[in-house]
Scaffold this active site. Structure first.
Site, PDB file in Angstrom:
ATOM      1  CB  ALA A  66      -0.984  -0.036   1.161  1.00  0.00           C
ATOM      2  CB  SER A  67       0.606   4.559   1.627  1.00  0.00           C
ATOM      3  OG  SER A  67      -0.541   4.966   0.928  1.00  0.00           O
ATOM      4  CB  VAL A  68       5.003   0.929   2.868  1.00  0.00           C
ATOM      5  CG1 VAL A  68       6.493   0.690   3.044  1.00  0.00           C
ATOM      6  CG2 VAL A  68       4.337   1.051   4.257  1.00  0.00           C
ATOM      7  CB  SER A  69       4.180   1.704  -2.790  1.00  0.00           C
ATOM      8  OG  SER A  69       3.620   0.438  -2.529  1.00  0.00           O
ATOM      9  CE  LYS A  70       1.003   8.173  -1.115  1.00  0.00           C
ATOM     10  NZ  LYS A  70       0.083   7.047  -0.916  1.00  0.00           N
TER      11      LYS A  70
END
Length: 361
Positions: A66-70
């Site tokens: 999820a947003s750890v991808s950012k």
């Protein structure tokens, strides 16, 4: 499956108690790895890869970040900046001439100060839900509907998935290569992250070994189901082609390699990383504690922390890096829990790690 460096260590016993308790009481299912100076200090896998096959989670299980991808998207931009293919001060309309907003820079996108509205609302309102959207569709919807900005660039901080999806499109434009391929060539392969990739499982499905399916609780069927089976989460299907704000899948050990690389100059120079881990000044001279793909905080016990959580139906993830004491928490789960509850669990892990009083949420 629990792995410890020191079985008699009181902190390991406390971590065992924490995870066995929350697994029993809250249907917690996931993988946790704690590093001290880069070495695995504590590791645990509890729960199932798939409720259908009953395969158990292992350290090799692959989770949606999820947003750890950012942080990876931001790193792509930093690499291109060092290569001279873009600059943080470049305006977004340099890459997309029809972009309907003025004066929004690449850096505004990186640090969530663009004021751009959320694309999920836009798609919920206008999109044909039988189609799976991609990043190009975000750009086209913004151009077509021109929703109002929330504020002027750099006026304030507001978390923006739209910004990070646009950053992925900027990577493609500046590098002239698919976003997924760019990350593979520039980050994952050089770091030996062989089980990490940009993966949109509904838009371009493939067989991934040990892939951990994310489950949500359905009040209707009083059971955990795939979000695809619940009308409440229909957006997981029609937004599945979007990349940049999420959509990276990885494992504990690959995330360990990522953490270690961020102490080195393997990907970008030290000065570039320092800028990524620094707060930004807003128009009113106040500071916003979000760097390039990382939230920032600091206190006397932990020192400086660069961290990010991720949340998508079926998944909660967290990467917390205590960069002054070189400790790291890698937390990946595949059964939906409240975001606030997840924060409390991660806080309990942190308190155990730093030998502070803690509460089992």
């Amino acid at each position: 499956m629990t792995q410890r460096v020191n079985v008699n260590d009181a902190r390991c016993r406390e971590l065992d108690e924490l995870f066995s308790t929350i697994a029993e009481q809250n249907n917690w299912s996931g993988n946790i790895l704690i590093l001290e100076e880069g070495n695995p200090y504590y590791q645990n896998s509890i729960g199932m890869v798939s409720l259908e096959t009953a395969e158990r989670l292992s350290p090799h299980s692959v989770f949606e970040l999820a947003s750890v991808s950012k942080a990876f998207t931001a790193m792509g931009i930093m690499i291109l900046q060092e290569q001279g293919k873009l600059d943080y001060t470049d305006k977004v309309d340099k890459f997309f001439p029809d972009f309907p907003y003025d004066d929004i820079t690449v850096e505004n996108l990186l640090v969530h100060t663009s004021g751009l509205p959320d694309y999920m609302d836009l798609f919920s309102q206008y999109w044909d839900k039988t189609r799976i959207a991609t990043n190009q569709d975000i750009l086209e919807q913004l151009i077509k509907h021109r929703p109002n900005v929330l504020f002027q660039p750099n006026e304030k901080y507001e978390y923006s998935n739209t910004a990070y999806a646009l950053l992925a499109s900027i990577v493609e434009h500046a590098a002239d290569i698919r976003f997924a391929d760019f990350l593979q060539q520039q980050i994952f392969q050089p770091l030996g992250m062989h089980h990490t990739k940009v993966y949109n499982r509904r838009y371009s499905p493939e067989l991934i070994q040990h892939y951990a399916y994310g489950y949500v609780y359905s009040a209707q069927s009083e059971a955990f189901v795939l979000p695809d089976e619940s009308s409440e989460y229909d957006f997981v299907v029609y937004l599945d082609g979007i990349q940049g704000d999420g959509a990276i899948s990885s494992t504990l050990d690959d995330m360990r390699k990522w953490d270690r690389a961020l102490y080195t100059e393997k990907l970008v120079k030290k000065a570039t990383l320092e800028r990524a881990f620094s707060p930004v000044q807003l128009t009113d001279n106040s500071l916003s504690n979000y760097g390039y793909g990382w939230r920032l905080c600091e206190d006397q016990v932990t020192g400086k922390v660069v961290h990010h959580g991720g949340s998508w139906p079926g998944y909660r993830s967290w990467l917390r890096r205590y960069i002054e004491t070189d400790k790291t928490i890698i937390y990946l789960t595949n059964v939906d829990q409240e975001h606030e509850w997840t924060e409390k669990v991660v806080k309990a892990v942190e308190n155990i790690l730093f030998e502070q009083p803690y509460v089992i949420p």
